[in-house]
Enzyme design. Structure first.
Site, PDB file in Angstrom:
ATOM      1  N   PHE A  97     -11.620  -6.416  14.250  1.00 25.31           N
ATOM      2  CA  PHE A  97     -10.586  -6.946  13.376  1.00 25.31           C
ATOM      3  C   PHE A  97     -10.239  -5.922  12.298  1.00 25.31           C
ATOM      4  O   PHE A  97     -11.109  -5.381  11.632  1.00 25.31           O
ATOM      5  CB  PHE A  97     -11.072  -8.250  12.720  1.00 25.31           C
ATOM      6  CG  PHE A  97     -10.089  -8.825  11.738  1.00 25.31           C
ATOM      7  CD1 PHE A  97      -8.859  -9.312  12.155  1.00 25.31           C
ATOM      8  CD2 PHE A  97     -10.404  -8.888  10.389  1.00 25.31           C
ATOM      9  CE1 PHE A  97      -7.953  -9.847  11.249  1.00 25.31           C
ATOM     10  CE2 PHE A  97      -9.503  -9.419   9.478  1.00 25.31           C
ATOM     11  CZ  PHE A  97      -8.273  -9.901   9.907  1.00 25.31           C
ATOM     12  N   GLN A  98      -8.965  -5.651  12.163  1.00 28.89           N
ATOM     13  CA  GLN A  98      -8.418  -4.686  11.198  1.00 28.89           C
ATOM     14  C   GLN A  98      -9.023  -3.297  11.369  1.00 28.89           C
ATOM     15  O   GLN A  98      -9.275  -2.576  10.401  1.00 28.89           O
ATOM     16  CB  GLN A  98      -8.599  -5.186   9.760  1.00 28.89           C
ATOM     17  CG  GLN A  98      -7.713  -6.395   9.440  1.00 28.89           C
ATOM     18  CD  GLN A  98      -7.606  -6.704   7.968  1.00 28.89           C
ATOM     19  OE1 GLN A  98      -8.507  -6.416   7.188  1.00 28.89           O
ATOM     20  NE2 GLN A  98      -6.500  -7.316   7.569  1.00 28.89           N
TER      21      GLN A  98
ATOM     22  N   LYS B 131     -17.521  -0.156   6.403  1.00 28.68           N
ATOM     23  CA  LYS B 131     -18.027  -1.292   5.635  1.00 28.68           C
ATOM     24  C   LYS B 131     -19.545  -1.228   5.434  1.00 28.68           C
ATOM     25  O   LYS B 131     -20.045  -1.461   4.320  1.00 28.68           O
ATOM     26  CB  LYS B 131     -17.647  -2.581   6.367  1.00 28.68           C
ATOM     27  CG  LYS B 131     -18.200  -3.869   5.766  1.00 28.68           C
ATOM     28  CD  LYS B 131     -17.437  -4.323   4.555  1.00 28.68           C
ATOM     29  CE  LYS B 131     -17.872  -5.725   4.136  1.00 28.68           C
ATOM     30  NZ  LYS B 131     -17.235  -6.155   2.886  1.00 28.68           N
TER      31      LYS B 131
ATOM     32  N   MET C  93      24.707   8.445   1.612  1.00 30.71           N
ATOM     33  CA  MET C  93      24.686   9.718   2.320  1.00 30.71           C
ATOM     34  C   MET C  93      24.985   9.535   3.803  1.00 30.71           C
ATOM     35  O   MET C  93      25.665  10.364   4.421  1.00 30.71           O
ATOM     36  CB  MET C  93      23.335  10.410   2.127  1.00 30.71           C
ATOM     37  CG  MET C  93      23.325  11.863   2.565  1.00 30.71           C
ATOM     38  SD  MET C  93      24.469  12.912   1.621  1.00 30.71           S
ATOM     39  CE  MET C  93      23.456  13.285   0.190  1.00 30.71           C
TER      40      MET C  93
ATOM     41  N   GLU D  97       0.813  -1.227   0.000  1.00 35.37           N
ATOM     42  CA  GLU D  97       0.000   0.000   0.000  1.00 35.37           C
ATOM     43  C   GLU D  97       0.841   1.269   0.000  1.00 35.37           C
ATOM     44  O   GLU D  97       0.426   2.296  -0.546  1.00 35.37           O
ATOM     45  CB  GLU D  97      -0.954   0.011   1.203  1.00 35.37           C
ATOM     46  CG  GLU D  97      -2.077  -1.020   1.117  1.00 35.37           C
ATOM     47  CD  GLU D  97      -1.726  -2.357   1.735  1.00 35.37           C
ATOM     48  OE1 GLU D  97      -2.629  -3.198   1.886  1.00 35.37           O
ATOM     49  OE2 GLU D  97      -0.530  -2.573   2.073  1.00 35.37           O
TER      50      GLU D  97
END
Length: 572
Positions: A113-114, A163, A480, A51
């Site tokens: 959940f999630q 949802k 760097m 993502e």
């Protein structure tokens, strides 16, 4: 009145908004939206492998076009994986809309959940956010999101979609607003005419002026106006890292990028100027060095659409709040109407002094018979692409070499993470630019450290046939970090060597692409020509370079603009 479910409203609103590409990754809380996408079939959805990469792709898409990039992810880890990409866009003022799934409204706050509080987590790094509590909220929220993302100072906007709000079994009247009116949000565009006239007079009267241009000029599509103003008054021009391309890098009035790794002549010009005309720049720490020593003799005129950026770090004597394009148009009119002209002799003396600083040739370097120098790689890239490529970069030494040695002729050619400095940005950003510009030459300049942070997107490139060219400057270290450790930590290279690296050629081939390894300077140009001749293939060039090369110039920490290291042994 058309009746649609919440999920269908999301897809239809994107279609009505004119969205052509969505970068995303499905999951439980957005499956209804993905089902609606399947039914719609009009927008191209790009299935990423992580993502974070989805946001960077949308970011590269936005930077290369000026359009708003679009992301669709699920709740919980899908949403939190976006935060680095969102912060990257926020720091660089890039317009994005991130659609994130959420648990059902009845379960918010229940540690379902999630479940994560996406609105709360993203709040410090978004321009605005929306939580849609009913399906009817969706069209207006999406319309407002795109308007807010693109207007004023651009930035990312999150739309959180529970949802149950997407429920495909419930239909509601759909209406997509034609326009947006937000009482509390009305960015100033025109600028104050009196301030503009005052600024024009100061600019004409200045003996040692400099035009200091940032990414805001690119966001406002004001590059031609910048050129007109500079040529009208014969002004020296410098740009920030984010402003590269807003003024042609090969133009005789361009003195180079300024700041931490800016050119000797750009930093000297800024430090000795009596008037700094800042256009869409924010005087960040990578430009100013020590603010207490910053350009002590300069009057500062500052144009910015974001009033909070003016006098934030450096006091502006003439602040002008407005869109860069609108303000510069008015200023050019004022200069013509009032007949403002500058002191030709003073300006000639100023250019003579700048010429002496240029004669230092601060970007010169010694070539090696058997080792490829990273500067050589970028110069060869410029030659092979004729200076016309979109160049995305990751973050580190290779980023600075690309900024200094590839003179960008046009805005939106240079795509890099400036404010946040996000390693792993390069490959997905280049992919986003390629999706937006399918016929263009797009490359990613990266390093052996950065490239591994989102290398899984090589799989996405194969699935969608994305023919970017990856130029990996391999010094077998975090370049760097290693440079700083050499300069400031007595050469104690704590965990900066990449002691175990994959065979990048075989890795590219494992993903189905072409890999080319180069270590001989004599073979560099022909190998790169071969890579770019394969127009329909992704080519990964693993280029072994001198591991001890540093990026110079480099400002001396806590010093003034013109206090710099010019090499490992020479400082101003």
């Amino acid at each position: 009145m058309e009746m649609l479910s919440g999920a269908q409203m999301v897809v239809r609103a994107l279609e009505d908004q004119g969205v052509e590409h969505v970068f995303g990754y499905p999951g439980g809380s957005v499956l209804d939206i993905y089902d609606a996408l399947f039914e719609n079939g009009k927008m191209e959805h790009v299935l990423v492998r992580h993502e974070q990469a989805a946001v960077h792709m949308a970011d590269g898409y936005a930077r290369s076009t000026g359009k708003v990039g679009t992301v669709l992810v699920t709740s919980g880890p899908g949403a939190t994986n976006c935060i680095t990409g969102i912060a990257t866009a926020y720091m660089d003022s890039i317009p994005l809309v991130i659609l994130s799934g959420q648990v059902p409204t009845s379960m918010i706050g229940e540690d379902a959940f999630q479940e994560t509080d996406m609105i709360g987590i993203s709040r410090p790094v978004v321009k605005h956010s929306f939580l849609c509590k009913t399906a009817s909220d969706i069209p207006a929220a999406i319309k407002k999101a795109y308007y807010i993302a693109a207007s004023g100072r651009p930035g990312p906007v999150v739309v959180d979609l529970p949802k149950d709000v997407q429920n495909p079994k419930e239909a509601f009247p759909y209406h997509y607003p034609e326009s947006v009116s937000l009482r509390s949000y009305n960015p100033t565009k025109s600028g104050h005419k009196g301030q503009i006239k005052r600024a024009a007079k100061l600019l004409a009267d200045a003996q040692r002026p400099v035009l200091y241009v940032g990414g805001g000029a690119i966001n406002a599509n004001a590059d031609q106006l910048v050129i007109k103003l500079a040529e009208l008054l014969n002004l020296p021009v410098t740009t920030t890292l984010m402003g590269l391309g807003a003024f042609p890098g090969t133009h005789p009035q361009f003195v180079g990028m300024l700041g931490m790794h800016g050119t000797f002549e750009a930093n000297k010009t800024m430090h000795n100027a009596d008037l700094i005309f800042a256009v869409g720049a924010r005087f960040d720490d990578r430009v100013t060095n020590n603010v207490a020593k910053f350009c002590p003799n300069a009057t500062i005129v500052h144009i910015d659409i974001d009033p909070t950026s003016i006098s934030k770090t450096v006091q502006a004597h003439v602040p002008i709040v407005g869109s860069v394009d609108t303000v510069l148009e008015t200023m050019l009119e004022v200069i013509r109407e009032c007949g403002f002209d500058n002191d030709k002799q003073a300006l000639a003396d100023w250019w003579s002094q700048i010429g002496q600083w240029r004669a230092r040739h601060c970007l010169a370097y010694e070539r090696h018979p058997t080792l490829i120098k990273p500067q050589q790689v970028i110069e060869t890239l410029y030659k092979v692409t004729k200076g016309e490529a979109f160049v995305a970069s990751d973050v580190g030494q290779h980023q600075m070499f690309a900024a200094l040695y590839y003179p960008f002729a046009k805005p939106r050619q240079w795509i890099n993470s400036g404010g946040l400095g996000t390693m792993g940005f390069g490959i997905p950003a280049a992919m986003g630019a390629q999706f937006a510009n399918p016929d263009a030459v797009v490359c990613c300049v990266t390093g052996d450290g950065s490239v591994q942070m989102n290398i899984q997107e090589l799989s996405t490139c194969m699935q969608y046939g994305v023919p970017i060219k990856i130029i990996s400057i391999n010094n077998r270290a975090l370049g760097m970090v290693k440079q700083w450790q050499k300069m400031f930590y007595g050469g104690r290279h704590s965990h900066s060597y990449m002691e175990s690296l994959p065979d990048f050629v075989k890795l590219a081939e494992a993903y189905g692409h072409v890999g080319i390894a180069v270590s001989d300077p004599a073979e560099l140009e022909s190998a790169m020509e071969k890579a770019f001749a394969m127009k329909d293939r992704l080519v990964f060039m693993d280029i072994s370079v001198d591991p001890d090369e540093h990026v110079y110039p480099m400002q001396i920490k806590f010093g003034a603009m013109d206090e710099m290291w010019l090499s490992k042994t020479e400082r101003t």
